[in-house]
Design a protein around this motif. Structure first.
Motif, PDB file in Angstrom:
ATOM      1  N   GLY A   1      62.532  71.836   9.114  1.00  0.00           N
ATOM      2  CA  GLY A   1      61.284  72.176   8.450  1.00  0.00           C
ATOM      3  C   GLY A   1      61.259  73.542   7.787  1.00  0.00           C
ATOM      4  O   GLY A   1      60.238  73.934   7.218  1.00  0.00           O
ATOM      5  N   ALA A   2      62.358  74.283   7.821  1.00  0.00           N
ATOM      6  CA  ALA A   2      62.389  75.612   7.213  1.00  0.00           C
ATOM      7  C   ALA A   2      62.308  75.548   5.690  1.00  0.00           C
ATOM      8  O   ALA A   2      61.841  76.492   5.056  1.00  0.00           O
ATOM      9  CB  ALA A   2      63.656  76.357   7.633  1.00  0.00           C
ATOM     10  N   ILE A   3      62.768  74.439   5.096  1.00  0.00           N
ATOM     11  CA  ILE A   3      62.749  74.279   3.644  1.00  0.00           C
ATOM     12  C   ILE A   3      62.072  72.963   3.295  1.00  0.00           C
ATOM     13  O   ILE A   3      62.385  71.919   3.879  1.00  0.00           O
ATOM     14  CB  ILE A   3      64.175  74.297   3.060  1.00  0.00           C
ATOM     15  N   THR A   4      61.146  73.018   2.336  1.00  0.00           N
ATOM     16  CA  THR A   4      60.494  71.812   1.841  1.00  0.00           C
ATOM     17  C   THR A   4      60.537  71.826   0.317  1.00  0.00           C
ATOM     18  O   THR A   4      60.717  72.876  -0.311  1.00  0.00           O
ATOM     19  CB  THR A   4      59.036  71.691   2.322  1.00  0.00           C
ATOM     20  N   TYR A   5      60.363  70.648  -0.282  1.00  0.00           N
ATOM     21  CA  TYR A   5      60.377  70.527  -1.737  1.00  0.00           C
ATOM     22  C   TYR A   5      59.475  69.383  -2.168  1.00  0.00           C
ATOM     23  O   TYR A   5      59.054  68.552  -1.355  1.00  0.00           O
ATOM     24  CB  TYR A   5      61.804  70.277  -2.243  1.00  0.00           C
ATOM     25  N   GLU A   6      59.223  69.343  -3.474  1.00  0.00           N
ATOM     26  CA  GLU A   6      58.580  68.194  -4.094  1.00  0.00           C
ATOM     27  C   GLU A   6      59.267  67.965  -5.436  1.00  0.00           C
ATOM     28  O   GLU A   6      59.840  68.897  -6.018  1.00  0.00           O
ATOM     29  CB  GLU A   6      57.073  68.408  -4.258  1.00  0.00           C
TER      30      GLU A   6
END
Length: 134
Positions: free
Chosen positions: A10-15
């Motif tokens: 969960g340290a990095i998210t994107y869309e």
């Protein structure tokens, strides 16, 4: 199609906005080594349709035998591979790793590349176009 996702921890998210019909499987030996498994499944997103919403990926620059360089984005905490993209000037296309997308069940591969490197024990993937190289 709008997708979102991130790394395992969960340290990095994107869309991103992607065309699910462009989802593909790569059987090249680099993808086998980088994933630690038989192949990699990706969906492309142009640079202006991909956005990191949280965190900063670490980057590993992979150089192919041809000399082509690809930036491999991954989480420095959990090691999840997030994308690959070109190195240098010019417009970028992000090859998003389908397993990191919440909508992964809807991203059905339509094409297989580097099929000549596919492991012999894999089942056939019906409904895909096969390309022996790229």
């Amino acid at each position: 199609m709008k997708i979102d996702g991130g790394c395992h921890c969960g340290a990095i998210t994107y869309e991103a906005e992607v065309d699910p019909e462009k989802t593909s499987i790569c059987h090249c030996t680099d993808c086998q080594k980088l994933t630690g498994t038989a192949f990699r499944v990706t969906v492309p997103a142009p640079e202006d349709h991909y956005r990191i919403t949280k965190g900063t990926p670490k980057i590993y620059i992979k150089t192919a035998p041809s000399g082509a360089r690809r930036a491999q984005g991954f989480c420095g905490e959990c090691g999840s591979h997030l994308y690959a993209t070109s190195v240098g000037d010019g417009p970028k296309v992000y090859g998003i790793r389908v397993g990191t997308a919440r909508q992964r069940d809807e991203l059905i591969p339509r094409r297989q590349i580097w099929h000549r490197s596919a492991l012999h024990w894999l089942p056939e993937f019906e409904g895909t176009t096969i390309v022996e190289e790229q």
